[in-house]
Write a protein that holds these residues in place. Structure first.
Motif, mmCIF file in Angstrom:
data_model
loop_
_atom_site.group_PDB
_atom_site.id
_atom_site.type_symbol
_atom_site.label_atom_id
_atom_site.label_comp_id
_atom_site.label_asym_id
_atom_site.label_seq_id
_atom_site.Cartn_x
_atom_site.Cartn_y
_atom_site.Cartn_z
ATOM 1 N N THR A 103 0.829 -1.209 0.000
ATOM 2 C CA THR A 103 0.000 0.000 0.000
ATOM 3 C C THR A 103 0.861 1.255 0.000
ATOM 4 N N ILE A 104 1.870 1.238 0.845
ATOM 5 C CA ILE A 104 2.765 2.389 0.911
ATOM 6 C C ILE A 104 3.497 2.585 -0.408
ATOM 7 N N TYR A 105 3.956 1.458 -0.989
ATOM 8 C CA TYR A 105 4.702 1.563 -2.239
ATOM 9 C C TYR A 105 3.810 2.112 -3.358
ATOM 10 N N ASN A 106 2.578 1.654 -3.425
ATOM 11 C CA ASN A 106 1.669 2.137 -4.462
ATOM 12 C C ASN A 106 1.418 3.625 -4.324
ATOM 13 N N PHE A 107 1.378 4.090 -3.081
ATOM 14 C CA PHE A 107 1.202 5.530 -2.855
ATOM 15 C C PHE A 107 2.459 6.302 -3.257
ATOM 16 N N VAL A 108 3.619 5.756 -2.870
ATOM 17 C CA VAL A 108 4.878 6.436 -3.143
ATOM 18 C C VAL A 108 5.133 6.570 -4.636
ATOM 19 N N THR A 109 4.811 5.525 -5.404
ATOM 20 C CA THR A 109 5.152 5.513 -6.830
ATOM 21 C C THR A 109 4.396 6.560 -7.628
ATOM 22 N N LYS A 110 3.404 7.197 -7.024
ATOM 23 C CA LYS A 110 2.719 8.263 -7.745
ATOM 24 C C LYS A 110 3.671 9.385 -8.111
ATOM 25 N N TRP A 111 4.730 9.542 -7.297
ATOM 26 C CA TRP A 111 5.640 10.666 -7.502
ATOM 27 C C TRP A 111 7.040 10.229 -7.914
ATOM 28 N N LEU A 112 7.215 8.950 -8.250
ATOM 29 C CA LEU A 112 8.517 8.482 -8.698
ATOM 30 C C LEU A 112 8.605 8.553 -10.222
ATOM 31 N N SER A 113 9.807 8.860 -10.708
ATOM 32 C CA SER A 113 10.013 8.883 -12.154
ATOM 33 C C SER A 113 9.964 7.460 -12.698
ATOM 34 N N GLU A 114 9.749 7.359 -14.022
ATOM 35 C CA GLU A 114 9.701 6.048 -14.642
ATOM 36 C C GLU A 114 11.038 5.333 -14.521
ATOM 37 N N GLU A 115 12.125 6.094 -14.591
ATOM 38 C CA GLU A 115 13.454 5.490 -14.477
ATOM 39 C C GLU A 115 13.655 4.878 -13.104
ATOM 40 N N THR A 116 13.202 5.611 -12.066
ATOM 41 C CA THR A 116 13.334 5.086 -10.707
ATOM 42 C C THR A 116 12.408 3.888 -10.490
ATOM 43 N N LYS A 117 11.182 3.955 -11.041
ATOM 44 C CA LYS A 117 10.259 2.829 -10.905
ATOM 45 C C LYS A 117 10.842 1.557 -11.520
ATOM 46 N N ARG A 118 11.579 1.729 -12.607
ATOM 47 C CA ARG A 118 12.160 0.568 -13.273
ATOM 48 C C ARG A 118 13.167 -0.139 -12.389
ATOM 49 N N LYS A 119 13.797 0.585 -11.510
ATOM 50 C CA LYS A 119 14.798 -0.022 -10.626
ATOM 51 C C LYS A 119 14.156 -0.766 -9.458
ATOM 52 N N PHE A 120 12.930 -0.404 -9.067
ATOM 53 C CA PHE A 120 12.283 -0.984 -7.904
ATOM 54 C C PHE A 120 11.256 -2.021 -8.346
ATOM 55 N N VAL A 121 11.362 -3.200 -7.722
ATOM 56 C CA VAL A 121 10.392 -4.262 -7.998
ATOM 57 C C VAL A 121 9.870 -4.765 -6.662
ATOM 58 N N VAL A 122 8.573 -4.587 -6.408
ATOM 59 C CA VAL A 122 7.959 -5.007 -5.153
ATOM 60 C C VAL A 122 7.240 -6.329 -5.383
ATOM 61 N N VAL A 123 7.568 -7.298 -4.535
ATOM 62 C CA VAL A 123 7.051 -8.655 -4.729
ATOM 63 C C VAL A 123 6.420 -9.135 -3.429
ATOM 64 N N SER A 124 5.224 -9.699 -3.526
ATOM 65 C CA SER A 124 4.563 -10.251 -2.341
ATOM 66 C C SER A 124 5.156 -11.612 -1.997
ATOM 67 N N LYS A 125 4.726 -12.161 -0.887
ATOM 68 C CA LYS A 125 5.264 -13.442 -0.430
ATOM 69 C C LYS A 125 4.983 -14.565 -1.441
ATOM 70 N N SER A 126 3.796 -14.531 -2.013
ATOM 71 C CA SER A 126 3.410 -15.645 -2.896
ATOM 72 C C SER A 126 4.142 -15.627 -4.237
ATOM 73 N N ASN A 127 4.739 -14.507 -4.592
ATOM 74 C CA ASN A 127 5.336 -14.393 -5.926
ATOM 75 C C ASN A 127 6.837 -14.135 -5.882
ATOM 76 N N ALA A 128 7.470 -14.285 -4.720
ATOM 77 C CA ALA A 128 8.883 -13.941 -4.581
ATOM 78 C C ALA A 128 9.759 -14.782 -5.498
ATOM 79 N N ALA A 129 9.587 -16.099 -5.467
ATOM 80 C CA ALA A 129 10.460 -16.981 -6.242
ATOM 81 C C ALA A 129 10.324 -16.714 -7.734
ATOM 82 N N ASN A 130 9.095 -16.590 -8.223
ATOM 83 C CA ASN A 130 8.894 -16.382 -9.654
ATOM 84 C C ASN A 130 9.510 -15.077 -10.131
#
Length: 1205
Positions: free
Chosen positions: A534-561
């Protein structure tokens, strides 16, 4: 009593040690009870900010939360307070506060600081225990009583006294606050057991820290006298009603003793009593604000080098950027790399100068001295350049500091240092590579081992740097030049951060951002809980596309994939492999042993955010440190959270309250919170603690009303001293709401809580940009107010053009606020002035006067640095000069024109009319002075165009200036007199004849009690001398050298005749050539006629007077002298009364005039003979303040012209 030049240094070999038994006992008791204390308050004396530091307390207090209060701050200097605040923060990381126990406002500030520290360090509890420690007589008991009075409204609880040692044992616990209950125990003042530095002991004794019967009062008085002279506080002689300053203690105490009547048997002066009187006056603040310690930068460095390691330099964190190889460099990047490469030899030299350790010319395993075609160097240099936006100078400085840091930190040796597997191998590891060959580092943010890892911050930082070096040295900087980072948040709760983890995170951020720029390709946030997403989705409203490309948020169920998309299965850390992978990978050397056992796998608390961006962990609100007092409450807290709705839309369930703890929780409004606090005065701390729990839940709500109310309540609690930094992200979220009342609450909270280092400020850029572009003027206003308070260099750059656009807004209030906010922005982003300049120029013609006044004020402030930037504004400013009736604006405009006219001489003719008109019409003294100053420095007085005065007569501009200066010189206000003399001296440089008629007024200024006015008058008087007034001016100056009080006494005992051969009575010899002498002193004293003159100033002033008298007399080959007998008598008098070493000068001039003027030789020989017969004068030969060297000239004259004897 004689004046003397201040001593260059103070000699003292007597050691003073005072450590009675009650201090040793008190020190033991403090140590024994320290574990029961929540906060230690250490009181120090602001007059000795360095000498008053007791190393014994440093040992006992250790890492215990401590508030350092410098008491008696009204007796120390502002410069000392500022230097100590900065230095203690820089060297020791200690915050200090300056206080006066007698000042209610000061004590309230102390209280607010105590509350914040208690909440930050210990959390919210029903009661707290404080301990007051300090050296003797620093005001511990007075502070304790003052805190009690401010907290509970009661009087003294502990004894106080002016002498050290009043408190001789630990006092009983004293209640100083009701809700929460805060108790404090006062302790005996503890001296340093052994003070090896005698000077430090004297300083402590002088402030009352050592009993006077133990210390030597006369040594203290001597050091105080030396300090007053060294710090140029020469007015002490006036305050004590003495003749003049001196550096001779014996003579000083003798004269002081006579004045205060401290006489013993036979009329002898009791020097001990005089010294005690002098010291007591200082302790009472009689001589003003004085700091006894050397607080110059050199002095501070010398002091802290003996107790601390010097601080490491830090530079701002670089912005993230994707790695490019040499083939991908832009033309600008190639040009910048070439320039930076040329500067490498200079960079190596500069780095070597900053450290005593050998500098390595390699970085990350790559030599920067390799051959020119080594492209790896270009890739590394490009990282430093991109981190500084291709600014070559800034990148060079960053690389210099990096090389210096690597030498000081001994990074090469650090690679071989071994760290225990437990805890570090469970906190972080470098393991495997991604599909493109990038090394992968893993950080585990929930491992139980984190707490142990953070227990020693220095060890943790060394380990973290070693981990970074291991990863970065796997880069070849040809095919691979950046890394992959995986941050695991498994097990991290929303309130998991404690103080030590935050400190470790902050320190690591600085080290990595300063020394490992641009090394990140992608950062994975894995096992992120729902609140984190939730926090990340709020934060990304103001992040540049270049910065967003560097960050990947993964939940517990999808970490390995998610990881397997970038990292091959064989290279993936074992804990992240799918469950069908039963075979664990063998551990690599130095890495964490592989394990599929969830019990042994790290599960995290936050380690740190890296240099390229803030971790998700940083986004989580911070929670208070764990403490045994809260352990019993944890289960209750968790149960309460589970029972509370996730939306927090309905009121929380009321806790069952006992009679001892009648807690009634509030609903969702700020008034309810205030009423609840008032209704629970007996349990206020516990009530607020539960309120904060409720606010935590409310901030997770999706309801904007609930969240806004929660922020409003936090803002109120913040004013009560509770920290709200943990909710910074929520504040930004409320700022982004569309409803104005919500938005206003968010901006208000940001103004209260945000500072330059607040992490989430980077997230406010777009929302402030949106509000500045709003059609609602109220939203624009609140955004401008907020931006002016929280602006940073990054915000300034990103919002600069938005502010420029608002300068054309239809509402004057917004235009005015935009100009003021633009000024704050330019301070953070100076390059913006070039583009802001045309807009500011346009605002000088704004139809609203308040907007024009604001623009003028901002331009004048900006023009201080380089006025030539604003020369093109002269036409607009000239128009305002002629049309405005606002004195404040006119002062600003005239002051700006004084700088512009010196750059552009043609302005003088244009300004002549308006400036002269203002001088004639206005009665505002400040405006008149600025007009006079501008007329002089701007060349207006060189224009002979007549000025029409108010009575119809005419005068030139220079005559008008001279006329307008008369009220300044005759004003009873010392400030105006000084300004008048200052302007007169400038006018004198342009037209000396014009100011000669004012010499009577200037002569009167020589009697002024203000030293600065006297010195300024002395500089003016020199050019006023003529043949007619030479004798009068010399007589006035000679009177400055006599001691009027002593002369008045002597005049009653001496029968003096009219002086000398000249009829004007200037010579201070009688007709027989005998000098009037003071029977009680060895120094020549003036005759009675001089008794009403003021005393002389300091030795430097006396020497200046003597040199000025001789210079005026010898000017133009003695052309101003009409009677050479008078001149020789004056020289002889100067030899007796100068009391500074001007003997060689008098010798030269006496011989010169005797050789040149034949008719004067007989008189000259006569005066020389009398001087040679004066045994008392001869007895002073060799003394520092004696002019007995004149005897050499007398002997020469008598020998050369012996026929005249």
């Amino acid at each position: 009593m004689t004046g003397a030049l201040p001593r260059a240094f103070f000699e003292c070999t007597k050691t003073i040690n005072w450590f009675p038994g009650h201090m040793a006992k008190g020190l033991r008791q403090v140590s024994e009870r320290m574990h029961k204390v929540d906060l230690v308050i250490e009181a120090r004396d602001a007059r000795i900010p360095l000498s008053g530091i007791n190393p014994e307390f440093e040992k006992i207090i250790g890492s215990k939360p401590r508030l350092i209060i410098y008491n008696k701050s009204d007796l120390s200097t502002n410069s000392a307070k500022k230097a100590i605040s900065v230095s203690l923060k820089e060297y020791n990381g200690q915050d200090v506060i300056f206080s006066e126990a007698s000042s209610r406002r000061s004590i309230q500030m102390v209280w607010q600081k105590i509350k914040r520290m208690l909440l930050e360090k210990k959390g919210s509890f029903p009661n707290y225990n404080l301990m007051m420690v300090g050296m003797p007589n620093v005001g511990k008991s007075s502070l304790t009583n003052a805190l009690r009075t401010a907290g509970v409204g009661k009087g003294k609880a502990v004894r106080t006294g002016a002498n050290p040692g009043v408190t001789r044992s630990l006092e009983n616990m004293v209640k100083i606050y009701e809700k929460p209950a805060v108790y404090i125990v006062d302790t005996p003042g503890v001296m340093v057991p052994h003070i090896p530095d005698p000077l430090k002991a004297i300083k402590v004794a002088l402030t009352g820290g050592i009993r006077d019967d133990v210390a030597d009062v006369e040594i203290m008085a001597d050091f105080l006298l030396y300090t007053l002279n060294q710090q140029d506080k020469m007015d002490y002689h006036k305050k004590l009603k003495l003749a003049h300053p001196t550096d001779d203690l014996t003579q000083f105490l003798n004269e002081l003793g006579k004045r205060i009547g401290s006489l013993g048997p036979g009329g002898q002066v009791d020097t001990y009593a005089a010294a005690q009187f002098f010291v007591n006056k200082y302790r009472d603040g009689f001589f003003g604000q004085i700091c006894l310690d050397d607080i110059s930068q050199e002095g501070l460095d010398d002091f802290f080098e003996t107790v601390n390691n010097p601080p490491q330099q830090n530079t701002p964190s670089p912005q993230p950027a994707v790695h490019k190889g040499p083939a991908d460099f832009t033309d600008d990047e190639r040009a910048a790399i070439a320039k930076l490469r040329e500067r490498l030899p200079t960079i190596f030299e500069d780095a070597a100068k900053q450290t005593v350790k050998p500098i390595s010319k390699s970085i990350w395993g790559i030599s920067l001295e390799a051959r020119a075609d080594d492209s790896r160097i270009d890739v590394i240099l490009a990282k430093f350049l991109r981190a500084r936006s291709l600014d070559v100078d800034a990148a060079a400085l960053m690389l210099t500091n990096c090389l210096q840091w690597r030498a000081d930190y001994e990074v090469e040796r650090l690679l071989d240092e071994s760290f225990p597997e437990e805890p570090f191998d469970k906190v972080g590891v470098v393991y495997g590579h991604d599909k493109d060959g990038r090394p992968v580092t893993y950080n585990f943010y929930g491992s139980p081992s984190c707490k142990e890892a953070f227990s020693d911050t220095d060890r943790f930082l060394r380990w973290r740097i070693q981990l970074m070096e291991k990863g970065v040295r796997q880069l070849d900087f040809i095919n691979v030049a950046d890394m992959i980072q995986v941050h695991d948040y498994d097990g991290v709760g929303i309130f998991s951060y404690d103080g030590k983890s935050r400190a470790a995170s902050k320190s690591t951020i600085k080290l990595l951002s300063d020394n490992y720029p641009e090394t990140l390709d992608t950062k994975f946030f894995v096992n992120v809980p729902a609140w984190g997403e939730t926090i990340y989705n709020f934060v990304t409203k103001w992040l540049s596309e270049e910065t967003k490309r560097k960050f990947v948020v993964v939940s517990k169920s999808n970490a390995a994939n998610a990881l397997l998309e970038r990292i091959d299965r064989d290279e993936l850390y074992p804990d992240y492999k799918p469950k069908d992978d039963a075979e664990p990978e063998p551990a690599k050397p130095g890495d964490v042993p592989d394990s599929n056992n969830d019990a042994t796998r790290p599960t995290s608390v936050g380690v740190e955010s890296t240099e390229q961006g803030k971790d998700m962990a940083t986004a989580a609100p911070e929670e208070k440190d764990e403490d045994p007092k809260t352990e019993a409450k944890e289960e209750t807290k968790e149960e309460a959270k589970e029972e509370t709705s996730t939306t927090a839309a309905k009121a929380p369930k009321d806790e069952t309250a006992t009679e001892q703890e009648p807690i009634l929780m509030f609903e969702k409004s700020l008034p309810d919170l205030i009423r609840g606090i008032r209704a629970n005065k007996r349990n206020e701390a516990a009530f607020i603690s539960k309120c904060l729990e409720e606010i935590h839940v409310e901030l997770n709500s999706n309801d904007s009303i609930i969240k806004t109310n929660a922020i409003s309540k936090l803002g109120y609690l913040q004013m009560l001293g509770y920290d709200m930094n943990w909710a910074a992200f929520n504040v930004v979220e409320v700022m982004a709401y569309t409803k104005f009342s919500d938005k206003r609450a968010g901006y208000l909270a940001a103004n209260q809580a945000f500072h330059q280092e607040t992490d989430v400020l980077m997230l406010t850029t777009n929302l402030i940009k949106k509000d500045l572009a709003s059609a609602d003027s109220m939203e624009i206003n609140v955004a401008l107010d907020g931006l002016a308070q929280i602006v940073t260099p990054e915000l300034a750059i990103n919002l600069f053009y938005d502010l420029l656009g608002l300068l054309g807004h239809s509402r004057p209030l917004i235009r005015k606020k935009a100009i003021l906010t633009l000024y704050k922005t330019i301070l953070k982003y100076p390059e913006g002035l070039v583009e802001a300049f045309p807009k500011l120029k346009e605002k000088l013609g704004d139809p609203d006067p308040s907007v024009v006044g604001t623009a003028v004020s901002v331009i004048c402030e900006l023009a201080r640095t380089n006025p030539s930037n604003f020369i093109s504004l002269a036409p607009k400013l000239y128009q305002l000069l002629n049309s405005s009736s606002n004195n404040w604006m006119l002062i600003k405009i005239v002051k700006l024109f004084s700088s512009l006219a010196s750059i552009e001489p043609r302005l003088a003719k244009k300004l002549h009319g308006p400036i002269s008109s203002l001088m004639v019409k206005t009665t505002a003294m400040s405006l008149i002075y600025e007009c006079i100053y501008t007329s002089i420095v701007g060349g207006l007085i060189d224009i002979q165009t007549p000025v029409i005065l108010s009575d119809g007569s005419q005068a030139t501009m220079d005559e008008l200036c001279a006329m307008k200066l008369e009220p300044f010189l005759e004003s009873p206000d010392q400030n105006l007199r000084y300004l008048g003399l200052l302007a007169l001296s400038r006018l004198q440089e342009k037209n000396p004849k014009l100011v000669r008629d004012s010499y009577e007024t200037v002569l009167n200024c020589l009697d002024d009690p203000d030293k600065n006015i006297r010195l300024r008058a002395l500089s003016v008087i020199a050019s006023m001398v003529t043949r007619k007034n030479l004798v009068k001016i010399v007589k006035k100056l000679m009177s400055q050298l006599f001691l009027s009080q002593t002369a008045a006494v002597n005049s009653q005992e001496s029968d003096t005749n009219d002086a000398g051969p000249d009829s004007d009575g200037v010579s201070h010899t009688n007709t027989q050539g005998e000098f009037v002498k003071d029977r009680g002193h060895n120094k020549i004293q003036p005759s009675g006629r001089m008794r009403e003159q003021d005393p002389a100033d300091d030795p430097g002033y006396r020497k200046a007077v003597v040199e000025l008298v001789i210079e005026m007399c010898t000017r133009s080959s003695y052309s101003l002298i009409t009677d050479f007998r008078w001149y020789i008598a004056t020289l002889v008098d100067l030899a007796h009364v100068a009391l500074v070493d001007v003997g060689p000068l008098i010798c030269q001039k006496w011989i010169d005039v005797t050789v040149r003027v034949v008719n004067i030789r007989e008189y000259s020989v006569s005066m020389a003979s009398q001087l040679l017969d004066d045994k008392r004068f001869a007895s002073t030969y060799g003394e520092e303040t004696s002019c007995a060297l004149v005897l050499n000239a007398a002997a020469y004259i008598v020998g050369e012209y012996s026929r005249q004897v």
